[in-house]
Structure formats: C-alpha cells, structure tokens
Motif scaffolding. Structure first.
Motif, PDB file in Angstrom:
ATOM      1  N   LYS A 134      -3.104  12.960   0.790  1.00  0.00           N
ATOM      2  CA  LYS A 134      -3.978  11.907   0.291  1.00  0.00           C
ATOM      3  C   LYS A 134      -3.218  10.745  -0.326  1.00  0.00           C
ATOM      4  CE  LYS A 134      -7.926  14.966  -0.352  1.00  0.00           C
ATOM      5  NZ  LYS A 134      -8.940  15.512  -1.278  1.00  0.00           N
ATOM      6  N   LEU A 135      -1.874  10.801  -0.265  1.00  0.00           N
ATOM      7  CA  LEU A 135      -1.047   9.685  -0.722  1.00  0.00           C
ATOM      8  C   LEU A 135      -0.366   8.977   0.438  1.00  0.00           C
ATOM      9  CD1 LEU A 135       0.624  11.199  -3.926  1.00  0.00           C
ATOM     10  CD2 LEU A 135      -1.470   9.855  -3.732  1.00  0.00           C
ATOM     11  N   GLY A 136      -0.654   9.417   1.670  1.00  0.00           N
ATOM     12  CA  GLY A 136      -0.121   8.740   2.848  1.00  0.00           C
ATOM     13  C   GLY A 136       1.208   9.258   3.341  1.00  0.00           C
ATOM     14  N   ASN A 137       1.744  10.355   2.769  1.00  0.00           N
ATOM     15  CA  ASN A 137       2.980  10.949   3.281  1.00  0.00           C
ATOM     16  C   ASN A 137       2.678  11.706   4.569  1.00  0.00           C
ATOM     17  OD1 ASN A 137       4.707  10.246   0.953  1.00  0.00           O
ATOM     18  ND2 ASN A 137       3.370  11.656  -0.146  1.00  0.00           N
ATOM     19  N   ILE A 138       3.593  11.662   5.519  1.00  0.00           N
ATOM     20  CA  ILE A 138       3.363  12.285   6.822  1.00  0.00           C
ATOM     21  C   ILE A 138       4.244  13.515   6.979  1.00  0.00           C
ATOM     22  CG2 ILE A 138       5.050  10.780   7.979  1.00  0.00           C
ATOM     23  CD1 ILE A 138       3.132  10.799  10.414  1.00  0.00           C
ATOM     24  N   PHE A 139       3.665  14.577   7.543  1.00  0.00           N
ATOM     25  CA  PHE A 139       4.356  15.866   7.659  1.00  0.00           C
ATOM     26  C   PHE A 139       4.140  16.468   9.045  1.00  0.00           C
ATOM     27  CE2 PHE A 139       2.709  15.287   3.388  1.00  0.00           C
ATOM     28  CZ  PHE A 139       3.781  15.569   2.563  1.00  0.00           C
ATOM     29  N   ASN A 140       5.062  17.354   9.411  1.00  0.00           N
ATOM     30  CA  ASN A 140       4.785  18.298  10.484  1.00  0.00           C
ATOM     31  C   ASN A 140       3.911  19.393   9.886  1.00  0.00           C
ATOM     32  OD1 ASN A 140       6.342  16.978  12.437  1.00  0.00           O
ATOM     33  ND2 ASN A 140       8.203  18.081  11.856  1.00  0.00           N
ATOM     34  N   LYS A 141       2.767  19.648  10.473  1.00  0.00           N
ATOM     35  CA  LYS A 141       1.801  20.571   9.870  1.00  0.00           C
ATOM     36  C   LYS A 141       2.391  21.962   9.696  1.00  0.00           C
ATOM     37  CE  LYS A 141      -3.003  22.096  10.208  1.00  0.00           C
ATOM     38  NZ  LYS A 141      -4.277  21.971  10.963  1.00  0.00           N
ATOM     39  N   GLU A 142       3.155  22.422  10.659  1.00  0.00           N
ATOM     40  CA  GLU A 142       3.723  23.768  10.578  1.00  0.00           C
ATOM     41  C   GLU A 142       4.634  23.906   9.370  1.00  0.00           C
ATOM     42  OE1 GLU A 142       6.541  26.767  13.276  1.00  0.00           O
ATOM     43  OE2 GLU A 142       5.886  24.832  14.071  1.00  0.00           O
ATOM     44  N   ALA A 143       5.485  22.890   9.127  1.00  0.00           N
ATOM     45  CA  ALA A 143       6.407  22.947   7.985  1.00  0.00           C
ATOM     46  C   ALA A 143       5.649  22.941   6.663  1.00  0.00           C
ATOM     47  CB  ALA A 143       7.379  21.772   8.048  1.00  0.00           C
ATOM     48  N   LEU A 144       4.588  22.146   6.574  1.00  0.00           N
ATOM     49  CA  LEU A 144       3.818  22.052   5.334  1.00  0.00           C
ATOM     50  C   LEU A 144       3.062  23.345   5.049  1.00  0.00           C
ATOM     51  CD1 LEU A 144       2.997  20.327   2.967  1.00  0.00           C
ATOM     52  CD2 LEU A 144       1.188  19.319   4.352  1.00  0.00           C
ATOM     53  N   VAL A 145       2.461  23.937   6.079  1.00  0.00           N
ATOM     54  CA  VAL A 145       1.719  25.189   5.882  1.00  0.00           C
ATOM     55  C   VAL A 145       2.672  26.314   5.463  1.00  0.00           C
ATOM     56  CG1 VAL A 145       0.359  26.954   7.061  1.00  0.00           C
ATOM     57  CG2 VAL A 145      -0.150  24.547   7.451  1.00  0.00           C
ATOM     58  N   MET A 166      -5.033  18.249   3.266  1.00  0.00           N
ATOM     59  CA  MET A 166      -4.343  17.702   4.438  1.00  0.00           C
ATOM     60  C   MET A 166      -5.339  16.986   5.333  1.00  0.00           C
ATOM     61  SD  MET A 166      -2.089  21.006   5.596  1.00  0.00           S
ATOM     62  CE  MET A 166      -1.454  22.168   4.369  1.00  0.00           C
ATOM     63  N   ILE A 167      -4.892  15.928   5.959  1.00  0.00           N
ATOM     64  CA  ILE A 167      -5.719  15.183   6.907  1.00  0.00           C
ATOM     65  C   ILE A 167      -5.028  15.234   8.263  1.00  0.00           C
ATOM     66  CG2 ILE A 167      -6.738  12.948   7.464  1.00  0.00           C
ATOM     67  CD1 ILE A 167      -6.565  12.294   4.454  1.00  0.00           C
ATOM     68  N   ASN A 168      -5.650  15.888   9.228  1.00  0.00           N
ATOM     69  CA  ASN A 168      -5.077  15.971  10.567  1.00  0.00           C
ATOM     70  C   ASN A 168      -5.100  14.592  11.216  1.00  0.00           C
ATOM     71  OD1 ASN A 168      -4.672  18.903  10.721  1.00  0.00           O
ATOM     72  ND2 ASN A 168      -6.890  19.031  10.663  1.00  0.00           N
ATOM     73  N   ILE A 169      -3.971  14.205  11.811  1.00  0.00           N
ATOM     74  CA  ILE A 169      -3.882  12.902  12.460  1.00  0.00           C
ATOM     75  C   ILE A 169      -3.477  13.067  13.918  1.00  0.00           C
ATOM     76  CG2 ILE A 169      -3.331  11.693  10.320  1.00  0.00           C
ATOM     77  CD1 ILE A 169      -0.408  11.674  11.188  1.00  0.00           C
ATOM     78  N   LYS A 170      -3.775  12.038  14.695  1.00  0.00           N
ATOM     79  CA  LYS A 170      -3.468  12.033  16.123  1.00  0.00           C
ATOM     80  C   LYS A 170      -2.585  10.830  16.414  1.00  0.00           C
ATOM     81  CE  LYS A 170      -8.047  14.014  16.976  1.00  0.00           C
ATOM     82  NZ  LYS A 170      -9.383  13.774  17.569  1.00  0.00           N
ATOM     83  N   LEU A 171      -1.323  11.091  16.786  1.00  0.00           N
ATOM     84  CA  LEU A 171      -0.354  10.044  17.088  1.00  0.00           C
ATOM     85  C   LEU A 171      -0.288   9.798  18.584  1.00  0.00           C
ATOM     86  CD1 LEU A 171       2.456  11.210  14.660  1.00  0.00           C
ATOM     87  CD2 LEU A 171       1.053   9.175  14.388  1.00  0.00           C
TER      88      LEU A 171
END
Length: 343
Positions: A134-145, A166-171
C-alpha cells in the motif's frame, strides 16, 4: 669471476647462461635475448626461490649466485577466481554494498534501475506474479509470501501482515524481453509503450491490477481501465515507487483505512486490541441486554416470559423451558412428567 646460472623456461626447458665479469644487463634484456619469439615480454617474469624479480634487476647481482636457477613464469592477469563473485548476485545487491561504502559515488541511474527492475525484498529480477504494497513498493509475490510465512520481513515492510496488504498487479512484457537475462527494462506501458525503468511515472489500478503509465492516464481521459475497461475511481490509482511526498500521502491513506476498518469492527461488537480480536469486550459499563448494549451496570439474565408470543400464558410458556413451580419431589433426568414417588 665468471657467473654461470640456469634459466628454466615455461616449456620446462633449461638454458645455461654465462656472464663475463665485464658484462652487465637487466633481466628484461635477458628475456628478450633468450626468448625472442615471446609475444609480449612483459607477460613473463623471472622468479628466484619462489620470489618474483623485477625486470629492472641488474646482472650480475648478489641475489643470483653461481649455479642458481631462475624460473621464467607467465603473469596471471586479474579476472576472477578469488571467490568474490558467483555470478548469481543481482545488480541491486552490488549497488547496496557499494552505497554503504561510498554513498556519494553511487550512480543515480543504476540506483533507479535497481529499484524498478528488481524485487524490493529479494533484489531478484522482477518476474510474474508481482504485487505491490500500500506504499507502492513492488515485489515478486513468491518472495514476499515466503518472508511472511517465515516471519523474516525487514522493519520497513512490517506494515505488510497478510495477503490483504498485497495488491496483485499485471505487468506488460516488452516483446523479445521474455528472458530474465535480458538487459534493461523488461516491462512497459501497454498503452504508450513507455519502458518500466523509472524514467516515467506508473500507476497500478487496485480494482483490476493493470499497470499503466501516468502519460496514458493523462492523455486518455477515462473512468475505466484502458486495458480491461473495468470501472475505477481516483482512489484506486496507486503510484509505484513514488517520491517521498507521494509515499507520505499513501502512508496517510493506509493509516486512515486502518482506523476506518477498526471502527467497522467495533460496530459489529468486535474490538481490536494489539491486532487480536476480543469478541467479548465492551467499553465502559456497557453490557449486553437481550443482544443489545445496556448501561445499567449488569447483564440481565434471559427470561422466557420476556419474549413470549402474543396471547400466550406466561406461566405455561415459561414451563416449556424450566420448572415454573418448585416441588419437593425429585424428577428424573429424562422425563419431568414422571417424578420419583409419584408413579
């Protein structure tokens, strides 16, 4: 006195060198005269008893005694093999190490690229699925989980407590950049084609997760996603890797959402204390009376006669749930109509 010594070549050939008392030359001249076919004289050096000798060493010399042996060895130029690099480290990993030692020497372009091309937690290249907080930092979801499950999140990411944060995004992938080894940006804006490299501002839409550039949202005025055409409002726009002011605004919004969520839980009779639910706690002297709060200082017991249907005799209705009259006779546990002593 005549000086005689031996020279062992890199091909393991032994040559005999004889110097008259009147002769004088350096080791560089000796290399050139003995090995005229060497591609580069400076690529080899003489060693005596395991110690290297400078090319400017003059012969005869007190170090080089009669019948001693000089070894001609190739110089090994630098290029790795010392265990300092494995090839697995990411660009951002080196940048952080270098920034700690010389913070004023770090290349701002490299720092920017590392922030936009790599996961903010693992520093590995971004690869889908990706998420933002919610602060705009971007992560690989697997690493964060994995960090969440192992309780290994750094202090700056402690505001992430679960999947709801977490907010799922589509790049959108740049054509031809499917390989992780590709240099430079890997993703782009699906509308304008601007690269996801930090030179341009990007937004993620919370309602659908698509990531588009600020330029696309500015040039195409629409209340629907430009990719999937799903409706969104202004609060759905989340800036990615924003400035200090933008991150501060996102932090304030995040705190407001927490306060709002806490108030909604209190309305449902749930108070949140230190992140844990306490379903039975009420504020002050408030108590529950027939499912409602009461401030009379006590909890009123349930009585069947208080909720008796209309036109019903209260005593008969109450006897369905409990004995309405006390008796000297003991009743059985299974049947009230057959008390002991009456059958």
């Amino acid at each position: 006195m005549t000086l005689q010594f031996f020279v062992r070549s890199p091909t393991h050939q032994t040559l005999t060198v004889t110097l008259e008392p009147t002769q004088s030359l350096t080791l560089r001249h000796l290399k050139s005269s003995l090995f005229p076919n060497l591609r580069s004289v400076s690529s080899f050096y003489f060693a005596l008893n395991g110690k290297p000798l400078s090319d400017s060493t003059l012969l005869p010399n007190s170090q080089i005694t009669h019948l001693s042996t000089l070894f001609l060895l190739p110089r090994i130029s630098g290029g790795g093999g010392d265990g300092g690099a494995t090839g697995a480290e990411s660009r951002d990993c080196y940048l952080k190490m270098y920034a700690d030692k010389k913070p004023d020497k770090i290349d701002p372009n490299e720092k920017r690229l590392g922030k936009w091309l790599n996961c903010a937690l693992s520093y590995e290249p971004l690869r889908e699925p990706c998420v933002i907080d919610k602060l705009g930092n971007i992560f690989n979801k697997e690493a964060l989980v994995e960090a969440l499950l192992g309780k290994k999140l750094p202090k700056e990411f402690r505001h992430i407590r679960g999947l709801k944060d977490m907010i799922n995004i589509k790049l959108s992938m740049i054509p031809g950049k499917e390989s992780e080894a590709a240099d430079g940006a890997t993703f782009q804006c699906p509308i304008t084609g601007l690269e996801f490299n930090g030179k341009y501002k990007f937004f993620a839409l919370r309602n659908c997760g698509h990531v588009v550039s600020a330029k696309a949202l500015k040039e195409v005025k629409s209340s629907t996603c430009l990719v999937c055409h799903k409706e969104f409002v202004e609060s759905d726009k989340m800036v990615i890797n924003g400035s200090e002011e933008e991150v501060s605004a996102l932090r304030e919004r995040m705190e407001e959402e927490k306060v709002k969520a806490g108030k909604e839980k209190k309305k449902r009779g749930i108070d949140v204390v230190d992140g844990k639910k306490d379903c039975g706690k009420l504020e002050g002297n408030e108590k529950l009376e027939n499912g409602k709060k009461s401030s009379n200082g006590g909890v009123k017991k349930f009585r069947a006669v208080d909720v008796a249907p209309a036109n019903a005799t209260k005593e008969v209705y109450a006897s369905i749930f409990t004995s309405s009259k006390k008796s000297d006779f003991k009743e059985t546990y299974s049947c009230r109509s057959l008390p002991l002593g009456r059958n």
